[in-house]
Design a protein around this motif. Sequence first.
Motif, PDB file in Angstrom:
ATOM      1  N   UNK A 228      38.209  71.112  40.546  1.00  0.00           N
ATOM      2  CA  UNK A 228      38.593  72.502  40.328  1.00  0.00           C
ATOM      3  C   UNK A 228      40.034  72.738  40.757  1.00  0.00           C
ATOM      4  N   UNK A 229      40.442  72.125  41.846  1.00  0.00           N
ATOM      5  CA  UNK A 229      41.804  72.304  42.357  1.00  0.00           C
ATOM      6  C   UNK A 229      42.847  71.876  41.328  1.00  0.00           C
ATOM      7  N   UNK A 230      42.595  70.779  40.613  1.00  0.00           N
ATOM      8  CA  UNK A 230      43.550  70.321  39.594  1.00  0.00           C
ATOM      9  C   UNK A 230      43.662  71.330  38.453  1.00  0.00           C
ATOM     10  N   UNK A 231      42.546  71.923  38.077  1.00  0.00           N
ATOM     11  CA  UNK A 231      42.568  72.915  36.999  1.00  0.00           C
ATOM     12  C   UNK A 231      43.393  74.131  37.400  1.00  0.00           C
ATOM     13  N   UNK A 232      43.191  74.627  38.630  1.00  0.00           N
ATOM     14  CA  UNK A 232      43.936  75.807  39.085  1.00  0.00           C
ATOM     15  C   UNK A 232      45.415  75.479  39.220  1.00  0.00           C
ATOM     16  N   UNK A 233      45.729  74.308  39.749  1.00  0.00           N
ATOM     17  CA  UNK A 233      47.136  73.928  39.891  1.00  0.00           C
ATOM     18  C   UNK A 233      47.831  73.809  38.534  1.00  0.00           C
ATOM     19  N   UNK A 234      47.085  73.458  37.509  1.00  0.00           N
ATOM     20  CA  UNK A 234      47.649  73.446  36.155  1.00  0.00           C
ATOM     21  C   UNK A 234      48.125  74.840  35.762  1.00  0.00           C
ATOM     22  N   UNK A 235      47.300  75.835  36.057  1.00  0.00           N
ATOM     23  CA  UNK A 235      47.676  77.216  35.745  1.00  0.00           C
ATOM     24  C   UNK A 235      48.893  77.653  36.543  1.00  0.00           C
ATOM     25  N   UNK A 236      48.911  77.322  37.827  1.00  0.00           N
ATOM     26  CA  UNK A 236      50.029  77.719  38.693  1.00  0.00           C
ATOM     27  C   UNK A 236      51.337  77.112  38.185  1.00  0.00           C
ATOM     28  N   UNK A 237      51.308  75.811  37.884  1.00  0.00           N
ATOM     29  CA  UNK A 237      52.515  75.144  37.383  1.00  0.00           C
ATOM     30  C   UNK A 237      52.976  75.757  36.065  1.00  0.00           C
ATOM     31  N   UNK A 238      52.030  76.061  35.190  1.00  0.00           N
ATOM     32  CA  UNK A 238      52.374  76.653  33.891  1.00  0.00           C
ATOM     33  C   UNK A 238      53.149  77.950  34.063  1.00  0.00           C
ATOM     34  N   UNK A 239      52.713  78.781  34.985  1.00  0.00           N
ATOM     35  CA  UNK A 239      53.410  80.051  35.203  1.00  0.00           C
ATOM     36  C   UNK A 239      54.757  79.834  35.889  1.00  0.00           C
ATOM     37  N   UNK A 240      54.811  78.884  36.791  1.00  0.00           N
ATOM     38  CA  UNK A 240      56.057  78.668  37.543  1.00  0.00           C
ATOM     39  C   UNK A 240      57.169  78.081  36.676  1.00  0.00           C
ATOM     40  N   UNK A 241      56.813  77.342  35.613  1.00  0.00           N
ATOM     41  CA  UNK A 241      57.853  76.805  34.734  1.00  0.00           C
ATOM     42  C   UNK A 241      58.204  77.777  33.610  1.00  0.00           C
ATOM     43  N   UNK A 295      51.951  69.037  31.240  1.00  0.00           N
ATOM     44  CA  UNK A 295      51.520  69.660  32.503  1.00  0.00           C
ATOM     45  C   UNK A 295      50.102  69.229  32.845  1.00  0.00           C
ATOM     46  N   UNK A 296      49.238  69.233  31.858  1.00  0.00           N
ATOM     47  CA  UNK A 296      47.852  68.821  32.059  1.00  0.00           C
ATOM     48  C   UNK A 296      47.785  67.369  32.534  1.00  0.00           C
ATOM     49  N   UNK A 297      48.568  66.515  31.920  1.00  0.00           N
ATOM     50  CA  UNK A 297      48.573  65.100  32.316  1.00  0.00           C
ATOM     51  C   UNK A 297      49.013  64.932  33.767  1.00  0.00           C
ATOM     52  N   UNK A 298      49.973  65.753  34.201  1.00  0.00           N
ATOM     53  CA  UNK A 298      50.451  65.681  35.584  1.00  0.00           C
ATOM     54  C   UNK A 298      49.386  66.109  36.584  1.00  0.00           C
ATOM     55  N   UNK A 300      45.970  65.513  36.190  1.00  0.00           N
ATOM     56  CA  UNK A 300      44.743  64.719  36.045  1.00  0.00           C
ATOM     57  C   UNK A 300      43.740  65.307  35.059  1.00  0.00           C
ATOM     58  N   UNK A 301      44.234  65.959  34.011  1.00  0.00           N
ATOM     59  CA  UNK A 301      43.345  66.489  32.988  1.00  0.00           C
ATOM     60  C   UNK A 301      42.665  65.391  32.199  1.00  0.00           C
ATOM     61  N   UNK A 302      41.420  65.652  31.796  1.00  0.00           N
ATOM     62  CA  UNK A 302      40.648  64.689  31.010  1.00  0.00           C
ATOM     63  C   UNK A 302      40.766  65.035  29.529  1.00  0.00           C
ATOM     64  N   UNK A 303      41.791  64.501  28.896  1.00  0.00           N
ATOM     65  CA  UNK A 303      41.993  64.790  27.488  1.00  0.00           C
ATOM     66  C   UNK A 303      42.612  66.164  27.292  1.00  0.00           C
ATOM     67  N   UNK A 304      43.144  66.376  26.131  1.00  0.00           N
ATOM     68  CA  UNK A 304      43.767  67.654  25.793  1.00  0.00           C
ATOM     69  C   UNK A 304      43.564  67.854  24.302  1.00  0.00           C
ATOM     70  N   UNK A 305      42.556  68.650  23.956  1.00  0.00           N
ATOM     71  CA  UNK A 305      42.179  68.846  22.557  1.00  0.00           C
ATOM     72  C   UNK A 305      42.726  70.182  22.080  1.00  0.00           C
ATOM     73  N   UNK A 306      43.517  70.170  21.005  1.00  0.00           N
ATOM     74  CA  UNK A 306      44.060  71.427  20.517  1.00  0.00           C
ATOM     75  C   UNK A 306      43.808  71.577  19.027  1.00  0.00           C
ATOM     76  N   UNK A 307      43.840  72.831  18.566  1.00  0.00           N
ATOM     77  CA  UNK A 307      43.538  73.129  17.171  1.00  0.00           C
ATOM     78  C   UNK A 307      44.240  74.413  16.763  1.00  0.00           C
ATOM     79  N   UNK A 308      44.625  74.503  15.493  1.00  0.00           N
ATOM     80  CA  UNK A 308      45.137  75.758  14.954  1.00  0.00           C
ATOM     81  C   UNK A 308      44.180  76.337  13.914  1.00  0.00           C
ATOM     82  N   UNK A 309      42.931  75.900  13.983  1.00  0.00           N
ATOM     83  CA  UNK A 309      41.887  76.391  13.088  1.00  0.00           C
ATOM     84  C   UNK A 309      41.346  77.723  13.613  1.00  0.00           C
TER      85      UNK A 309
END
Length: 461
Positions: A228-241, A295-298, A300-309
């Motif tokens: 859970x900590x890695x997920x929250x830190x992803x959000x924090x980093x996203x806003x800080x950059x 950011x997710x890779x930094x 420890x995210x498990x995959x990153x699936x994206x779509x524009x559907x």
Amino acid sequence: MSALECVLTELAEIFGDRISCSEAVRDHHSHGEGWQEGRLPAAVVFVENTQEVSTVLKACNQHGVPIVAFGGGTSLEGHVTPPENGISLDLSRMTQILEVNGDDLDCRVEAGVTRHALNAYLRDSGLFFPVDPGGESTLGGMCATRASGTAAVRYGTMRENTLGLTVVLADGRIVRTGGRVRKSATGYDLTRLFVGSEGTLGIITEIQLRLHGLPEAIATAVCQFEKLEDAVNTAVTTMQIGLPIGRMELMDEVQMDACIKYSKMAGYDVLPTMFFEFHGAPAAVKEQVETMEAVVADHNGKGFLWSNNPEDRNELWKARHSAFWACLAYRPNHRGIATDAVVPVSALTELITGSKKDIEESGLLAPIVGHVGDGNFHTVILVPPEPDGLARALELDRKIVNRALSLGGACSGEHGIGLGKKEFMEREHGRDALDIMRMLKISFDPNNILNPGKMLPDNVM
């Protein structure tokens, strides 16, 4: 006759069958969707325009009969619970979209219009209204509670998207605040005063809203995490950059399990999960997605699936907006208490990981979900059907709120105060600030008929 009987007799002559003392109608208006006990109003009055609201308030003020506005009934903190021997004023028939000014990106609507209805009306205009709390919320109620939702990280809350109001005061006077201009330096900002006042200073009947152009391109992405900590830190980093994210939502593993079962979300593991949405020109969206993937890779995210559907996007956000109902379905014989803590984004990881420990120590089940891009997160504390279940749940709620306050946060980021969060107001704002709020209440509503007993602690002044 008593004061209440006088008012009901007077209003019955004016409104006829649009005033109801039916127990079924009164029961529907006795509560919102929160955990607080309901209370039957003496009657329900269905109004259809601002002048009718004025008529009702004049009568109630003259006789000292308390009154509370009712829209969609979706509030979570007891805002619409009627006062004893009071009247519930139903604005849900005030559903006119009065004007849309496409060139100026604004519109004016009546208080009973829902956000879904407004966006359906705007569908072919290239515009939309972005504030999106869950449920069939009315825009009047959203304005009264200063609501927000998943898109607040990019588009702001009702405070930023409200340009002006029509408000009926306790004595029946009709006041228009603000206007259509994007800035003004004239007089007190009455619009901001009424936004978030929860019907205690006046009843909002019309709202001038800021509209936004539909993004040229939209993409969504999902990533899961072991911690859970890695997920929250992803959000924090996203806003800080400074990444201009459209939406960014967190679900812990318990909430994911509930949503997978309730919304039939195939292909996901029961792990902490982040949902992202990106808005802009196609090239800009592509760049945002690539940055987010890094950011997710930094972290420890498990995959990153994206779509524009669009179908994938709609399915994802439908599941997110159904999170509260997913929690209740997760344990069918439990009630739910929704917490609503918010902190500066730098303190978010400490708040959520600390709250997770509080939940584990309590022995209760409390899924975590949140608009983490703006430092806001919720738990839905599931109250077991045991004699001490509610007391234990409220104790956990207090721990989470007090943890947020100790980190420089607030007891509510978007649900408001109502009855449910009154006890935290003095710690958050201080007694002097509450005294000023009470002075404003007395000035606007000297007979204390407008949603009495809400928001301000009883011991103020």
